[in-house]
Design an enzyme around this catalytic site. Structure first.
Site, PDB file in Angstrom:
ATOM      1  N   HIS A 120       0.793  -1.237  -0.016  1.00 48.93           N
ATOM      2  CA  HIS A 120       0.017   0.024  -0.147  1.00 48.93           C
ATOM      3  C   HIS A 120       1.041   1.463  -0.199  1.00 48.93           C
ATOM      4  O   HIS A 120       0.637   2.104  -0.736  1.00 48.93           O
ATOM      5  CB  HIS A 120      -0.946   0.016   1.278  1.00 48.93           C
ATOM      6  CG  HIS A 120      -1.981  -0.965   1.232  1.00 48.93           C
ATOM      7  ND1 HIS A 120      -2.038  -1.737   2.633  1.00 48.93           N
ATOM      8  CD2 HIS A 120      -2.900  -1.595   0.359  1.00 48.93           C
ATOM      9  CE1 HIS A 120      -3.117  -2.558   2.390  1.00 48.93           C
ATOM     10  NE2 HIS A 120      -3.305  -2.519   1.060  1.00 48.93           N
ATOM     11  N   LYS A 158     -17.866  -6.005   7.920  1.00 48.44           N
ATOM     12  CA  LYS A 158     -16.741  -6.619   7.962  1.00 48.44           C
ATOM     13  C   LYS A 158     -15.962  -6.744   9.326  1.00 48.44           C
ATOM     14  O   LYS A 158     -16.062  -5.532   9.918  1.00 48.44           O
ATOM     15  CB  LYS A 158     -15.711  -6.223   6.895  1.00 48.44           C
ATOM     16  CG  LYS A 158     -15.563  -6.816   5.639  1.00 48.44           C
ATOM     17  CD  LYS A 158     -14.468  -6.130   5.116  1.00 48.44           C
ATOM     18  CE  LYS A 158     -14.266  -6.713   3.419  1.00 48.44           C
ATOM     19  NZ  LYS A 158     -13.088  -5.829   2.817  1.00 48.44           N
ATOM     20  N   SER A 193      -3.057  -7.630   3.074  1.00 47.79           N
ATOM     21  CA  SER A 193      -3.278  -7.241   4.488  1.00 47.79           C
ATOM     22  C   SER A 193      -3.451  -8.671   5.177  1.00 47.79           C
ATOM     23  O   SER A 193      -3.063  -8.894   6.261  1.00 47.79           O
ATOM     24  CB  SER A 193      -4.283  -6.428   4.912  1.00 47.79           C
ATOM     25  OG  SER A 193      -3.974  -5.178   4.328  1.00 47.79           O
TER      26      SER A 193
HETATM   27  P1  ADP Z   1      -5.731  -5.855   0.870  1.00 48.46           P
HETATM   28  O1  ADP Z   1      -6.327  -6.602  -0.342  1.00 48.46           O
HETATM   29  O2  ADP Z   1      -4.313  -6.226   1.020  1.00 48.46           O
HETATM   30  O3  ADP Z   1      -6.543  -6.456   2.026  1.00 48.46           O
HETATM   31  P2  ADP Z   1      -6.974  -3.399   0.509  1.00 48.46           P
HETATM   32  O4  ADP Z   1      -8.621  -4.136   0.628  1.00 48.46           O
HETATM   33  O5  ADP Z   1      -6.939  -2.621   1.743  1.00 48.46           O
HETATM   34  O6  ADP Z   1      -5.940  -4.519   0.695  1.00 48.46           O
HETATM   35  O7  ADP Z   1      -6.861  -2.759  -0.676  1.00 48.46           O
HETATM   36  C1  ADP Z   1      -6.702  -1.468  -0.946  1.00 48.46           C
HETATM   37  C2  ADP Z   1      -6.225  -1.063  -2.647  1.00 48.46           C
HETATM   38  O8  ADP Z   1      -4.585  -1.666  -2.416  1.00 48.46           O
HETATM   39  C3  ADP Z   1      -6.670  -2.127  -3.430  1.00 48.46           C
HETATM   40  O9  ADP Z   1      -6.508  -1.406  -4.778  1.00 48.46           O
HETATM   41  C4  ADP Z   1      -5.437  -3.412  -3.706  1.00 48.46           C
HETATM   42  O10 ADP Z   1      -5.492  -3.946  -5.018  1.00 48.46           O
HETATM   43  C5  ADP Z   1      -4.247  -2.441  -3.272  1.00 48.46           C
HETATM   44  N1  ADP Z   1      -3.278  -3.311  -2.887  1.00 48.46           N
HETATM   45  C6  ADP Z   1      -3.322  -4.041  -1.756  1.00 48.46           C
HETATM   46  N2  ADP Z   1      -2.021  -4.759  -1.676  1.00 48.46           N
HETATM   47  C7  ADP Z   1      -1.063  -4.146  -2.706  1.00 48.46           C
HETATM   48  C8  ADP Z   1       0.133  -4.690  -2.960  1.00 48.46           C
HETATM   49  N3  ADP Z   1       0.988  -5.435  -2.302  1.00 48.46           N
HETATM   50  N4  ADP Z   1       0.602  -3.953  -4.110  1.00 48.46           N
HETATM   51  C9  ADP Z   1      -0.155  -3.163  -4.618  1.00 48.46           C
HETATM   52  N5  ADP Z   1      -1.337  -2.829  -4.380  1.00 48.46           N
HETATM   53  C10 ADP Z   1      -1.894  -3.266  -3.319  1.00 48.46           C
END
Ligand code: ADP
Length: 161
Positions: A17, A41, A128
């Site tokens: 992130h 959630k 995450s």
């Molecule tokens: P996760 O999928 O890790 O639980 P989130 O729901 O918080 O994460 O995702 C928020 C955004 O960050 C989404 O657009 C997701 O595709 C992106 N994202 C999550 N992890 C990564 C990563 N390792 N590299 C690039 N983008 C990411």
């Protein structure tokens, strides 16, 4: 002034992130990182904890703001004068869901563009949920999350050194 919005659960924020945050903050005048608060959630960390961890990890990036939202993303985006929604893409498996979301958001708000940024190779496996899982089993998450997050995980779950 261009404003980008980077939404997510951030439970907790990872270095994947942070990479997307740094790269988008370099392109847009202003970047809002928005923690999605979804009552259905169950999260490991509270809304306040998730916000705090992002604030700690992005403190030195001047044009980043951290906020939370619930309800419709495009409604929040409109209210805050957002030019583009930024999403990270890791693998093909992310694509189908993100295409559906982006298409629906375009239908609801044709004036707001969704932009996708490819993950840095070293974070392509990182999520995450996998961080929560390995930390719960006592594995070290150094290098996968910002140091402050490592500390929060250690306090919450105990054990890994
Ligand atoms: P996760 O999928 O890790 O639980 P989130 O729901 O918080 O994460 O995702 C928020 C955004 O960050 C989404 O657009 C997701 O595709 C992106 N994202 C999550 N992890 C990564 C990563 N390792 N590299 C690039 N983008 C990411």
């Amino acid at each position: 002034m261009t404003t980008a919005l980077y939404p997510g659960s951030f439970d907790p924020v990872t270095n994947g992130h942070i990479d997307i945050i740094r790269r988008s903050a370099a392109i847009f005048d202003r970047l809002i990182v928005a923690v999605a608060v979804n009552v259905e959630k169950t999260a490991l960390f509270s809304e306040q904890e998730r916000l705090q961890m992002i604030v700690e990890a992005t403190g030195e990036i001047a044009n980043v703001e951290v906020d939370s939202f619930d309800g419709l993303l495009v409604k929040y985006a409109r209210k805050h004068g957002v030019t583009a929604i930024v999403k990270g893409l890791r693998a093909i498996s992310d694509f189908e869901f993100e295409l559906q979301m982006a298409s629906m958001n375009r239908k609801l708000a044709p004036d707001i563009e969704t932009l996708f940024m490819m993950t840095a190779n070293e974070y392509s496996f990182l999520s995450s949920s996998i961080v929560r899982e390995i930390a719960a089993y006592g594995a070290c998450v150094r290098g996968l999350v910002p140091p402050g997050v490592e500390e929060h995980l250690r306090n919450r779950l105990g054990l890994f050194k």
